[in-house]
Design a protein around this motif. Structure first.
Motif, PDB file in Angstrom:
ATOM      1  N   MET A  32       6.278  -6.118  -7.134  1.00 19.71           N
ATOM      2  CA  MET A  32       5.830  -7.388  -7.700  1.00 19.71           C
ATOM      3  C   MET A  32       7.026  -8.268  -8.042  1.00 19.71           C
ATOM      4  O   MET A  32       6.996  -9.486  -7.859  1.00 19.71           O
ATOM      5  CB  MET A  32       4.991  -7.138  -8.949  1.00 19.71           C
ATOM      6  N   THR A  33       8.094  -7.652  -8.532  1.00 17.37           N
ATOM      7  CA  THR A  33       9.311  -8.391  -8.836  1.00 17.37           C
ATOM      8  C   THR A  33       9.885  -9.034  -7.583  1.00 17.37           C
ATOM      9  O   THR A  33      10.422 -10.134  -7.620  1.00 17.37           O
ATOM     10  CB  THR A  33      10.369  -7.446  -9.450  1.00 17.37           C
ATOM     11  N   MET A  34       9.758  -8.342  -6.477  1.00 14.28           N
ATOM     12  CA  MET A  34      10.326  -8.820  -5.217  1.00 14.28           C
ATOM     13  C   MET A  34       9.448  -9.847  -4.519  1.00 14.28           C
ATOM     14  O   MET A  34       9.819 -10.367  -3.474  1.00 14.28           O
ATOM     15  CB  MET A  34      10.579  -7.628  -4.294  1.00 14.28           C
ATOM     16  N   GLY A  35       8.271 -10.134  -5.061  1.00 13.94           N
ATOM     17  CA  GLY A  35       7.442 -11.187  -4.501  1.00 13.94           C
ATOM     18  C   GLY A  35       6.139 -10.746  -3.872  1.00 13.94           C
ATOM     19  O   GLY A  35       5.411 -11.577  -3.314  1.00 13.94           O
ATOM     20  N   ALA A  36       5.798  -9.441  -3.942  1.00 13.25           N
ATOM     21  CA  ALA A  36       4.499  -8.997  -3.420  1.00 13.25           C
ATOM     22  C   ALA A  36       3.379  -9.634  -4.218  1.00 13.25           C
ATOM     23  O   ALA A  36       3.487  -9.830  -5.427  1.00 13.25           O
ATOM     24  CB  ALA A  36       4.392  -7.476  -3.478  1.00 13.25           C
ATOM     25  N   ALA A  37       2.279  -9.952  -3.543  1.00 14.48           N
ATOM     26  CA  ALA A  37       1.141 -10.583  -4.212  1.00 14.48           C
ATOM     27  C   ALA A  37       0.263  -9.571  -4.918  1.00 14.48           C
ATOM     28  O   ALA A  37      -0.369  -9.879  -5.922  1.00 14.48           O
ATOM     29  CB  ALA A  37       0.300 -11.361  -3.202  1.00 14.48           C
ATOM     30  N   ASP A  38       0.220  -8.323  -4.404  1.00 12.98           N
ATOM     31  CA  ASP A  38      -0.684  -7.327  -4.962  1.00 12.98           C
ATOM     32  C   ASP A  38      -0.284  -5.944  -4.476  1.00 12.98           C
ATOM     33  O   ASP A  38       0.641  -5.799  -3.663  1.00 12.98           O
ATOM     34  CB  ASP A  38      -2.131  -7.633  -4.577  1.00 12.98           C
ATOM     35  N   TYR A  39      -1.016  -4.943  -4.942  1.00 15.19           N
ATOM     36  CA  TYR A  39      -0.668  -3.547  -4.680  1.00 15.19           C
ATOM     37  C   TYR A  39      -1.942  -2.713  -4.701  1.00 15.19           C
ATOM     38  O   TYR A  39      -2.778  -2.874  -5.584  1.00 15.19           O
ATOM     39  CB  TYR A  39       0.293  -3.087  -5.784  1.00 15.19           C
ATOM     40  N   VAL A  80       0.861  -1.177   0.000  1.00 15.52           N
ATOM     41  CA  VAL A  80       0.000   0.000   0.000  1.00 15.52           C
ATOM     42  C   VAL A  80       0.897   1.226   0.000  1.00 15.52           C
ATOM     43  O   VAL A  80       1.872   1.296   0.745  1.00 15.52           O
ATOM     44  CB  VAL A  80      -0.923   0.030   1.239  1.00 15.52           C
ATOM     45  N   SER A  81       0.591   2.200  -0.862  1.00 18.07           N
ATOM     46  CA  SER A  81       1.427   3.391  -0.945  1.00 18.07           C
ATOM     47  C   SER A  81       0.611   4.585  -1.386  1.00 18.07           C
ATOM     48  O   SER A  81      -0.423   4.451  -2.035  1.00 18.07           O
ATOM     49  CB  SER A  81       2.573   3.162  -1.944  1.00 18.07           C
ATOM     50  N   SER A  82       1.109   5.768  -1.047  1.00 19.93           N
ATOM     51  CA  SER A  82       0.464   6.992  -1.515  1.00 19.93           C
ATOM     52  C   SER A  82       0.830   7.289  -2.959  1.00 19.93           C
ATOM     53  O   SER A  82       0.282   8.180  -3.581  1.00 19.93           O
ATOM     54  CB  SER A  82       0.882   8.180  -0.640  1.00 19.93           C
ATOM     55  N   ALA A  83       1.776   6.526  -3.522  1.00 16.86           N
ATOM     56  CA  ALA A  83       2.173   6.713  -4.917  1.00 16.86           C
ATOM     57  C   ALA A  83       1.024   6.332  -5.837  1.00 16.86           C
ATOM     58  O   ALA A  83       0.170   5.517  -5.505  1.00 16.86           O
ATOM     59  CB  ALA A  83       3.393   5.861  -5.241  1.00 16.86           C
TER      60      ALA A  83
END
Length: 349
Positions: free
Chosen positions: A92-99, A77-80
């Protein structure tokens, strides 16, 4: 687990999730360091992780959380802005499932943000009803079978198919960048990624590869040298037209291997339509998606390459095809692009 340095945002997210049936927030902490300490003390299926935090931010905490609890799903989760491809694709490259992007006006009245977050927590939490234990004992992995020896006459591939997952965006960028510009075959890519990101991935691949890359659209024809990215939430297939030529078909069928898009449906469809004129490449990724599709390609006379263990972020998908003994070659990442051109760029052997 909710991780956010803003007490207000953390409170809103925690209350939103805790108020949903079937969801329980077991820990709520203000930074990455505290998240690393807390994750070993709780059964956690999903982490909602802010990116910008003091002491240890989300980008630095992400790989360490995945190492401490393999299999946990991390939603960044980000303010970006959601259109910030660099941040979103890096996670996502680092392995996060979603954003999920925080709205600029704040979380208080942002019903759409909260609805999206709840939906994604449910989706990713439901994929594994049982939490993977922290720090599991390493399992012995069988050695890969030797590369396949091919005695038959080899046809020149008419299409290239690439499957990837965890670590895939970075691997794809390197492979596509390293393919000789003279390669004329269409390249079809299924990367495990939500719908928000596959369009961004296509933009990224256009910049890295020097080729035109787009999110695939239903009914569009395959064009020479073009890169087609399977859109999140749809399986990408192909269909031969009676009048000649091949078009893309997007399929809304159920997930396969817990993935949608999945690699197996794409490979089965390509194997059926292109038979021995198909080259399959399986890159880094968790699980075994792509194995059955690669077997279908081999049965029709196609060829399979896989990324090696040392250069893979996760050697699940390429390891599955390597251990099945159906790979013609098992290669480090930097040699895959040149191998694609060596096989598909020359004349039939």
């Amino acid at each position: 687990m909710v991780v956010d340095d803003s007490a207000i945002a953390r409170g809103i997210v925690t209350r939103t999730l805790d108020g949903e049936e079937g969801i329980e927030v077991v820990s709520s902490v203000p930074n990455g360091l505290m998240a690393l300490k807390a994750i070993g003390n709780h059964e956690v299926d999903v982490v909602v992780l802010d990116i910008e935090m003091p002491e240890l931010d989300g980008l630095a905490a992400l790989p360490r959380l995945l190492e401490l609890r393999p299999g946990v799903k991390v939603i960044m989760v980000s303010s970006a802005s959601q259109r910030d491809a660099d941040i979103s694709l890096k996670t996502m490259t680092m392995g996060a499932a979603d954003y999920v992007a925080k709205p600029k006006a704040g979380l208080g009245g942002a019903e759409s943000f909260r609805a999206e977050l709840v939906s994604k927590v449910r989706e990713h939490g439901a994929r594994d009803a049982k939490t993977v234990p922290a720090r599991p004992a390493p399992a012995a992995v069988p050695a890969p079978s030797p590369p396949r020896k091919l005695a038959r006459k080899l046809a020149r591939p008419e299409v290239i198919a690439i499957g990837s997952s965890t670590g895939g965006p970075q691997a794809l960028a390197e492979v596509l960048r390293d393919i000789d510009s003279r390669l004329t075959q269409p390249i079809m890519v299924t990367q495990h990624m939500p719908a928000t990101f596959t369009g961004l991935l296509a933009e990224h691949m256009t910049r890295y590869s020097g080729r035109s890359a787009t999110e695939a659209r239903d009914g569009e024809p395959l064009k020479p040298g073009h890169i087609y990215i399977a859109p999140g939430g749809k399986h990408m297939l192909v269909e031969r037209r009676a009048a000649g030529g091949t078009i893309i078909r997007l399929d809304d069928g159920p997930p396969e291997n817990s993935c949608k898009p999945a690699v197996d449906p794409m490979l089965r469809s390509l194997a059926k339509n292109f038979k021995e004129r198909l080259l399959v490449v399986i890159l880094t990724g968790m699980g075994c998606d792509g194995l059955k599709g690669a077997e279908a390609a081999i049965e029709e006379g196609g060829r399979v390459l896989a990324q090696d263990r040392a250069s893979s972020v996760v050697w699940g998908m390429p390891g599955a095809v390597a251990q099945a003994g159906i790979c013609e070659e098992i290669l480090p990442l930097q040699l895959i692009g040149p191998a694609i051109f060596r096989i598909a760029g020359g004349e039939a052997k």
